[in-house]
Design an enzyme around this catalytic site. Sequence first.
Site, PDB file in Angstrom:
ATOM      1  CB  THR A 195      -0.894  -0.014   1.252  1.00 56.63           C
ATOM      2  OG1 THR A 195      -1.773  -1.132   1.180  1.00 56.63           O
ATOM      3  CG2 THR A 195      -1.707   1.259   1.374  1.00 56.63           C
ATOM      4  NE  ARG A 223      -8.982  -7.461   2.920  1.00 51.99           N
ATOM      5  CZ  ARG A 223      -7.899  -6.677   2.928  1.00 51.99           C
ATOM      6  NH1 ARG A 223      -7.556  -6.033   1.850  1.00 51.99           N
ATOM      7  NH2 ARG A 223      -7.171  -6.573   4.030  1.00 51.99           N
ATOM      8  CB  VAL A 224     -13.378  -3.187   1.678  1.00 55.44           C
ATOM      9  CG1 VAL A 224     -12.800  -1.785   1.865  1.00 55.44           C
ATOM     10  CG2 VAL A 224     -14.234  -3.246   0.422  1.00 55.44           C
ATOM     11  N   GLY A 225     -10.169  -3.597   2.688  1.00 54.44           N
ATOM     12  CA  GLY A 225      -9.251  -3.439   3.812  1.00 54.44           C
ATOM     13  C   GLY A 225      -9.379  -2.080   4.471  1.00 54.44           C
ATOM     14  CG  ASP A 226      -5.925  -0.530   6.519  1.00 52.08           C
ATOM     15  OD1 ASP A 226      -5.623  -1.440   5.727  1.00 52.08           O
ATOM     16  OD2 ASP A 226      -5.110   0.339   6.886  1.00 52.08           O
ATOM     17  CB  THR A 246       1.101   0.232   4.760  1.00 48.42           C
ATOM     18  OG1 THR A 246       1.354  -0.926   3.957  1.00 48.42           O
ATOM     19  CG2 THR A 246       2.342   0.534   5.586  1.00 48.42           C
ATOM     20  N   GLY A 247      -0.526  -2.380   5.951  1.00 48.07           N
ATOM     21  CA  GLY A 247      -0.391  -3.632   6.688  1.00 48.07           C
ATOM     22  C   GLY A 247      -1.606  -4.518   6.540  1.00 48.07           C
ATOM     23  N   GLY A 249      -4.972  -5.235   6.853  1.00 45.51           N
ATOM     24  CA  GLY A 249      -6.072  -4.299   7.020  1.00 45.51           C
ATOM     25  C   GLY A 249      -7.109  -4.655   8.050  1.00 45.51           C
TER      26      GLY A 249
END
Length: 339
Positions: A195, A223-226, A246-247, A249
């Site tokens: 990211t 799927r949706v991350g942070d 970043t990481g 999520g």
Amino acid sequence: MKNFIFALPIVSLLAGCSAAKTEEAAVKENNREYVIVVHGGAGVLSGLENDSVMTKRYYDALDSALHIGQEVMEATGDGPSVVRKVINYFEDCPLFNAGKGATVTSAGTFELDASIMEGKDLTAGAVAGVKHVKHPIDAAWAVKTQTPHVLLAGEGADVFAAEQGLETVDNMYFVTPKTMKWVEEFKALSKKNGTVGCVVLDKQGNLTAGTSTGGMLKKQWGRVGDSPVIGAGTYADNDGCAVSCTGHGEYFIRHAVAYNMNARMKWGHQTLDQAAHEILFGELSREAGNGGLIAVDRNGNFTMTFNTEGMFRGYLYKDKASGETTSDVGIGELLRSEK
């Protein structure tokens, strides 16, 4: 702008394992006209220490991003413009997991997320799961400035971006030789969460944060991350700080990491370094949440903290009194610079 040569350190020069992976400006108040901090993801960097060509490519890319940010800042003094142009560059660079370098879903397609937030009024915009927007950060900005909403997702976000006149592409535009290899082999390369993000203190004293990503390798079911979640992967508040994460999520969402950083500083009176360290090495580490973050406050202090093997990162700031610019970039544990 200086160019820096990188070599992964064998032994940390800082005391303590966790402290070796934490950096912050040494003073709480300073005389900085502006500050630009960038990241290109955190995770496992095994192999780079033996690949000087690829290492140089990453360093050159980070340096270019900072140089672009500096040019925009000197021309406009405007934080959001800097964040957008810097992230546009990352989105066009296949080295990072954003835009052209985005990772693939379990179906072998590409779904991208981005968000941006201004600290002066807490306005924000984000998109999630877009498949045809060449520069998702610009779509996030359009959501912020052209709608009463904060987050648009999926097909609706793609349609909106096209209606706004943003450049759209076929989904296979995002394919690179690296991502095709992932499609074919599905190797465990998702440990490097590439990211990208940028946080800025601009000439007006305002804070801005932005983040863009291709998400997790082999993600499925929408799927949706942070990254597009305001308060999880991105946050900015002039009374606190601007943060880009970043990481992994899911962990960053559960712990509302970006807002958590801001709250710890704003109401808990912690320094950026203290807040980042407690979140990444305390809250997240207990749950095996790996990653990192960058943050800057209105006094020009900044941190680039990570609990992984490394993080692609860099900073640039200009001193008000002398007019001198200081910058540095890093990949492994320590920064290397010419001071």
